[in-house]
Design a protein around this motif. Structure first.
Motif, short mmCIF file in Angstrom:
data_model
loop_
_atom_site.label_atom_id
_atom_site.label_comp_id
_atom_site.label_asym_id
_atom_site.label_seq_id
_atom_site.Cartn_x
_atom_site.Cartn_y
_atom_site.Cartn_z
N ASP A 1 0.84 -1.20 0.00
CA ASP A 1 0.00 0.00 0.00
C ASP A 1 0.88 1.25 0.00
O ASP A 1 2.09 1.17 0.27
N PRO A 2 0.30 2.43 -0.32
CA PRO A 2 1.13 3.63 -0.50
C PRO A 2 1.97 3.99 0.74
O PRO A 2 3.12 4.41 0.60
N LEU A 3 1.42 3.83 1.94
CA LEU A 3 2.18 4.19 3.13
C LEU A 3 3.41 3.28 3.29
O LEU A 3 4.51 3.76 3.59
N ASP B 1 2.26 12.72 8.69
CA ASP B 1 0.88 12.51 8.22
C ASP B 1 -0.13 13.01 9.25
O ASP B 1 -1.25 13.38 8.89
N ALA C 1 2.11 13.97 0.13
CA ALA C 1 1.05 13.74 1.12
C ALA C 1 1.20 14.65 2.35
O ALA C 1 0.30 14.75 3.16
N GLU D 1 4.95 1.82 0.91
CA GLU D 1 5.89 2.23 -0.15
C GLU D 1 6.69 3.45 0.29
O GLU D 1 7.90 3.52 0.09
N ARG D 2 6.00 4.44 0.90
CA ARG D 2 6.70 5.66 1.32
C ARG D 2 7.72 5.34 2.41
O ARG D 2 8.84 5.86 2.41
N ASP E 1 7.53 14.76 -0.33
CA ASP E 1 6.36 13.88 -0.28
C ASP E 1 5.09 14.72 -0.43
O ASP E 1 4.83 15.61 0.38
N TYR F 1 1.40 -4.04 4.12
CA TYR F 1 1.10 -2.82 4.88
C TYR F 1 2.24 -2.54 5.86
O TYR F 1 3.04 -3.41 6.17
#
Ligand code: NAP
Length: 273
Positions: free
Chosen positions: A75-77, A138, A165, A79-80, A163, A97
């Motif tokens: 998932d994107p988190l 975040d 986000a 990946e980051r 980033d 995850y």
């Protein structure tokens, strides 16, 4: 029976099996949580085998968190952060995850510490430091990363600044940058291993103050020198068992779709620390 587990090397002293099995007992689930210790060269085969055998979910720990990112649909988190610590085999392809970040966020929330608009310091730029830095950013904190190897801290700050986000400004530096950052900070996370094997702290006690909330990712021992000195300075203190608990709670909820029995998981964990 559902099978969940932990894959890492070594995994012998993990507290995850009793913590998760306490949840299964509390909810009357027919499930077990087991540990797997493949050699690094068999990790990919181990994941394929777990999937083929119908394992429902795996936690992933050292040294496989980064490898797992390449082998599952992350998932994107995750990946980051660059690490997967939880795999869900329920869908057509395994999904990855990172619940260490939620472990940080939910530990602060549990202690009524709001992160939005705060100045945060993360000590450490390894796996736990990256999870903490992204979680805090975040949640609306401005993050300063301090690390023994300063270049890793500035690289992580650059990633946070690039980033999309998060719109907060991040900074990085060596451990000497703590002198200026900690007195101004609202939140501090120790994400180094300092304090685990000896009664040492990465943060000079004179920098600690009563406006701080301090989370130490180290959970063995739960009461580290950093937390003792932070308490003496009047700070709010949160031990690493909270982070461990909540990364497990979030993994459980992801795998089962059910609310985790947090108190039972907490009791099982703390009775073994
Ligand atoms: P890691 O990726 O190996 O990173 C280790 C970090 O500690 C690096 O930033 C490293 O700095 C720093 N460090 C190591 N020895 C140091 C020393 N003597 N002085 C100053 N800094 C030092 O490890 P990790 O996975 O991030 O784990 C870090 C800690 O977090 C461990 O204690 C682990 O048990 C804990 N943790 C807890 C949870 C939880 O749920 N409570 C979850 C994950 C991790 P350099 O970059 O300079 O080497």
């Amino acid at each position: 029976m559902q099978v969940f587990g932990l894959v890492g090397n070594p995994v012998g002293h993990s507290l995850s099996p009793p913590m998760h099995e306490a949840a299964y007992d509390a909810l009357g689930m027919d499930a077990r949580y087991v540990t797997f210790e493949p050699s690094p060269e068999r990790f990919e085969a181990a994941l394929d085998g777990a999937d083929a055998l119908g394992v429902a979910g795996l936690n992933v720990t050292i040294p496989f968190k980064r490898d797992a990112l390449e082998l599952v649909d992350a998932d994107p988190l995750a990946e980051r952060i660059g690490a997967v610590n939880t795999i869900d085999f329920a869908g057509d392809t395994p999904r990855g995850y990172n619940t260490d970040a939620a472990g940080v966020s939910r530990s602060f929330a549990r202690h009524d510490v709001s992160l939005d608009g705060t100045d945060a310091v993360v000590v450490g730029a390894g796996g736990a430091g990256r999870a903490a830095a992204f979680a805090l950013a975040d949640d609306g904190a401005s993050v300063h990363v301090a690390n023994r190897t300063a270049s890793r801290a500035t690289a992580l700050a650059d990633e946070l600044n690039g980033d999309e986000a998060t719109d907060r400004v991040a900074t990085g530096g060596g451990l000497d940058s703590l002198d200026a950052a900690v007195p101004e900070a609202d939140v501090l996370v120790n994400a180094t291993s300092v304090g685990m094997e000896s009664d040492e702290t990465p943060v000079p006690s004179g920098l600690l103050h009563d406006g701080l909330a301090v989370l130490d990712a180290v959970y063995a021992p739960p009461d580290t020198r950093l937390l003792r000195e932070a308490r003496e300075a009047g700070a709010t203190t949160i031990d690493g068992a909270w982070m461990l608990l909540y990364q497990g709670v979030v993994a459980f909820e992801r795998w089962t779709g059910r609310d985790a029995p947090v108190d039972e998981m907490d009791a099982a964990l703390r009775s073994r620390l």
